[in-house]
Design a protein around this motif. Structure first.
Motif, PDB file in Angstrom:
ATOM      1  N   ASN A   9       0.984  -1.093  -0.157  1.00 53.35           N
ATOM      2  CA  ASN A   9       0.169  -0.030   0.136  1.00 53.35           C
ATOM      3  C   ASN A   9       1.009   1.161  -0.232  1.00 53.35           C
ATOM      4  O   ASN A   9       1.866   1.512   0.949  1.00 53.35           O
ATOM      5  CB  ASN A   9      -1.010   0.116   1.354  1.00 53.35           C
ATOM      6  CG  ASN A   9      -2.232   1.280   1.317  1.00 53.35           C
ATOM      7  OD1 ASN A   9      -2.007   2.248   0.522  1.00 53.35           O
ATOM      8  ND2 ASN A   9      -2.438   1.092   2.682  1.00 53.35           N
ATOM      9  N   LYS A  11      -0.054   4.232   0.294  1.00 51.28           N
ATOM     10  CA  LYS A  11      -0.214   5.396   1.394  1.00 51.28           C
ATOM     11  C   LYS A  11       0.020   6.523   0.078  1.00 51.28           C
ATOM     12  O   LYS A  11      -0.578   6.962  -0.569  1.00 51.28           O
ATOM     13  CB  LYS A  11      -0.148   5.032   2.660  1.00 51.28           C
ATOM     14  CG  LYS A  11      -0.707   3.841   3.582  1.00 51.28           C
ATOM     15  CD  LYS A  11      -0.454   3.953   4.483  1.00 51.28           C
ATOM     16  CE  LYS A  11      -0.968   2.499   5.573  1.00 51.28           C
ATOM     17  NZ  LYS A  11      -0.747   2.501   6.342  1.00 51.28           N
ATOM     18  N   TYR A  13       2.387   8.064   0.411  1.00 47.68           N
ATOM     19  CA  TYR A  13       4.210   8.419   1.399  1.00 47.68           C
ATOM     20  C   TYR A  13       4.405   9.243   0.584  1.00 47.68           C
ATOM     21  O   TYR A  13       3.865   9.117  -0.353  1.00 47.68           O
ATOM     22  CB  TYR A  13       4.939   7.493   1.474  1.00 47.68           C
ATOM     23  CG  TYR A  13       4.920   6.597   2.611  1.00 47.68           C
ATOM     24  CD1 TYR A  13       5.341   6.899   3.632  1.00 47.68           C
ATOM     25  CD2 TYR A  13       3.838   5.252   2.691  1.00 47.68           C
ATOM     26  CE1 TYR A  13       5.105   6.398   5.073  1.00 47.68           C
ATOM     27  CE2 TYR A  13       3.524   4.712   3.926  1.00 47.68           C
ATOM     28  CZ  TYR A  13       4.186   5.049   5.667  1.00 47.68           C
ATOM     29  OH  TYR A  13       3.807   4.657   6.691  1.00 47.68           O
ATOM     30  N   HIS A  93      -9.358   0.161   4.925  1.00 45.72           N
ATOM     31  CA  HIS A  93      -8.441   0.227   5.739  1.00 45.72           C
ATOM     32  C   HIS A  93      -8.887   0.887   7.259  1.00 45.72           C
ATOM     33  O   HIS A  93      -9.667   2.286   6.846  1.00 45.72           O
ATOM     34  CB  HIS A  93      -7.361   1.054   5.111  1.00 45.72           C
ATOM     35  CG  HIS A  93      -6.020   0.549   5.280  1.00 45.72           C
ATOM     36  ND1 HIS A  93      -5.658   1.986   6.286  1.00 45.72           N
ATOM     37  CD2 HIS A  93      -5.473   0.060   4.960  1.00 45.72           C
ATOM     38  CE1 HIS A  93      -4.081   1.668   6.302  1.00 45.72           C
ATOM     39  NE2 HIS A  93      -3.916   0.566   5.951  1.00 45.72           N
ATOM     40  N   LEU A 145      -0.692  -1.588  15.168  1.00 40.61           N
ATOM     41  CA  LEU A 145       1.073  -2.185  14.758  1.00 40.61           C
ATOM     42  C   LEU A 145       1.480  -1.809  13.804  1.00 40.61           C
ATOM     43  O   LEU A 145       2.457  -1.790  12.834  1.00 40.61           O
ATOM     44  CB  LEU A 145       0.890  -3.647  14.991  1.00 40.61           C
ATOM     45  CG  LEU A 145       0.657  -4.318  16.365  1.00 40.61           C
ATOM     46  CD1 LEU A 145       0.455  -5.680  15.992  1.00 40.61           C
ATOM     47  CD2 LEU A 145       1.954  -4.111  17.084  1.00 40.61           C
ATOM     48  N   ILE A 146      -0.186  -0.680  12.962  1.00 38.07           N
ATOM     49  CA  ILE A 146       0.285  -0.271  11.808  1.00 38.07           C
ATOM     50  C   ILE A 146       1.755   0.888  11.747  1.00 38.07           C
ATOM     51  O   ILE A 146       1.628   1.662  12.446  1.00 38.07           O
ATOM     52  CB  ILE A 146      -0.871   0.454  11.297  1.00 38.07           C
ATOM     53  CG1 ILE A 146      -2.126  -0.723  11.007  1.00 38.07           C
ATOM     54  CG2 ILE A 146      -0.693   0.961  10.154  1.00 38.07           C
ATOM     55  CD1 ILE A 146      -2.968  -0.219  10.412  1.00 38.07           C
ATOM     56  N   ALA A 176       0.808  -4.951   8.648  1.00 37.99           N
ATOM     57  CA  ALA A 176       0.828  -4.235  10.044  1.00 37.99           C
ATOM     58  C   ALA A 176       2.668  -4.835  10.669  1.00 37.99           C
ATOM     59  O   ALA A 176       2.613  -5.164  11.245  1.00 37.99           O
ATOM     60  CB  ALA A 176      -0.051  -3.771  11.670  1.00 37.99           C
ATOM     61  N   GLY A 177       3.306  -3.849  10.729  1.00 37.54           N
ATOM     62  CA  GLY A 177       5.117  -3.690  10.768  1.00 37.54           C
ATOM     63  C   GLY A 177       5.563  -4.908   9.986  1.00 37.54           C
ATOM     64  O   GLY A 177       6.400  -5.036  10.218  1.00 37.54           O
ATOM     65  N   VAL A 178       4.801  -5.717   8.812  1.00 36.75           N
ATOM     66  CA  VAL A 178       5.186  -6.722   8.055  1.00 36.75           C
ATOM     67  C   VAL A 178       6.652  -5.296   7.472  1.00 36.75           C
ATOM     68  O   VAL A 178       6.185  -5.015   6.565  1.00 36.75           O
ATOM     69  CB  VAL A 178       4.253  -7.104   7.085  1.00 36.75           C
ATOM     70  CG1 VAL A 178       5.745  -8.094   6.298  1.00 36.75           C
ATOM     71  CG2 VAL A 178       3.672  -7.864   7.942  1.00 36.75           C
ATOM     72  N   LEU A 196      -0.079  -7.899   2.750  1.00 34.43           N
ATOM     73  CA  LEU A 196      -0.427  -6.191   3.346  1.00 34.43           C
ATOM     74  C   LEU A 196       0.948  -5.466   3.814  1.00 34.43           C
ATOM     75  O   LEU A 196       0.559  -5.235   4.798  1.00 34.43           O
ATOM     76  CB  LEU A 196      -1.333  -6.442   3.876  1.00 34.43           C
ATOM     77  CG  LEU A 196      -1.828  -4.948   3.499  1.00 34.43           C
ATOM     78  CD1 LEU A 196      -2.259  -4.588   1.665  1.00 34.43           C
ATOM     79  CD2 LEU A 196      -3.947  -4.731   3.905  1.00 34.43           C
ATOM     80  N   SER A 199       4.947   0.883   4.827  1.00 30.05           N
ATOM     81  CA  SER A 199       5.896   1.889   5.163  1.00 30.05           C
ATOM     82  C   SER A 199       7.177   0.436   5.144  1.00 30.05           C
ATOM     83  O   SER A 199       8.386   1.229   4.768  1.00 30.05           O
ATOM     84  CB  SER A 199       6.272   2.289   6.608  1.00 30.05           C
ATOM     85  OG  SER A 199       5.809   0.797   7.932  1.00 30.05           O
TER      86      SER A 199
HETATM   87  O1  G3P Z   1      -2.494  -0.797   4.007  1.00 33.38           O
HETATM   88  C1  G3P Z   1      -1.119  -1.686   5.204  1.00 33.38           C
HETATM   89  C2  G3P Z   1      -0.875  -1.289   6.549  1.00 33.38           C
HETATM   90  O2  G3P Z   1      -1.614  -0.669   7.057  1.00 33.38           O
HETATM   91  C3  G3P Z   1      -0.130  -1.615   7.274  1.00 33.38           C
HETATM   92  O3  G3P Z   1       1.159  -0.161   7.399  1.00 33.38           O
HETATM   93  O4  G3P Z   1       3.654   0.198   7.211  1.00 33.38           O
HETATM   94  O5  G3P Z   1       2.841  -1.115   8.752  1.00 33.38           O
HETATM   95  O6  G3P Z   1       3.376  -1.805   6.947  1.00 33.38           O
HETATM   96  P1  G3P Z   1       2.329  -0.173   7.707  1.00 33.38           P
END
Ligand code: G3P
Length: 223
Positions: A9, A11, A13, A93, A145-146, A176-178, A196, A199
């Motif tokens: 995603n 976003k 950025y 989202h 965690l996002i 989230a946080g991957v 998904l 960042s």
């Molecule tokens: O849509 C993906 C997102 O919400 C996760 O964001 O930065 O934690 O990978 P992020």
């Protein structure tokens, strides 16, 4: 339709919008070709047309509205998203949440327009409710965690197991946080079909290497 295994995603950025969205999407396309992994990108509606023209990997809108042709100033029309060449759309989202009734209608509108639908949920229980609205996939992301440094795979593996248990096999993405191969491996071993993220790629100094590493996590999954 093809099941996207890694969705990034973009976003809003800075590194992933405007001209940079096109460049970043091309890096995703290159890694998808080299790895054979199904990688998709989700871009702002403003970048949808040009990103779709630039790459052959699946491109998602980050959101669509329920409007039809006609009025609806400022809204994102599903048919136009499809016409621009998008493969699908994210919906609900955590940063663009919808009331249940609106989400249900949005899923129906997106499908009517021929879009693949990934609907997001904050919890496993919400994912179980949302799957009844018939999206193609549910993406479960704990909001806390996002955008953080610790992944859902490591900080909250239970939510992955629970979501897969409630929603069923082959229906759950997690996010989230991957950030790396290990996060992907854990998610898949717990039953998710993919991830998904945002960042981890959009803010990386070398998105190409990060994407390759994420793809290698698929191969690490033990049978
Ligand atoms: O849509 C993906 C997102 O919400 C996760 O964001 O930065 O934690 O990978 P992020």
């Amino acid at each position: 339709m093809e099941l996207p295994t890694i969705i990034v995603n973009f976003k809003n950025y800075e590194q992933a919008t405007g001209d940079k969205a096109v460049e970043l999407a091309k890096i995703h396309e290159r890694v998808a070709q080299e790895s054979g992994v199904s990688i998709a990108v989700a871009v702002t509606a403003l970048d949808l047309g040009r990103v779709c023209r630039a790459v052959s990997i699946p491109v998602f809108a980050q959101h669509i509205d329920t409007v039809r042709y006609g009025s609806g100033t400022g809204k994102v029309l599903a048919e136009l998203v499809k016409e621009y060449g998008a493969y699908g759309t994210l919906l609900n989202h955590a940063e663009c949440g919808l009331e249940d009734m609106v989400l249900e209608e949005s899923i129906a509108r997106a499908k009517e327009a021929g879009l693949y639908v990934v609907a997001c949920a904050n919890t496993a229980e919400k994912a179980a409710e949302i799957v009844e609205m018939k999206p193609d996939l549910v993406a479960v992301e704990p909001p806390d965690l996002i955008g953080g440094d610790v992944s859902v795979s490591k900080a909250d593996p239970k939510i992955i197991e629970e979501s897969v248990k409630l929603v069923g096999e082959n229906r759950v993405l997690v996010g989230a946080g991957v950030k790396n191969a290990e996060d992907v491996r854990i998610a898949l071993e717990l039953g998710a079909v993919g991830v998904l993220l945002a960042s981890g790629v959009t803010k990386a100094d070398d998105p190409y290497s990060v994407l390759l590493d994420l793809c290698s996590g698929l191969a690490l999954k033990s049978e």
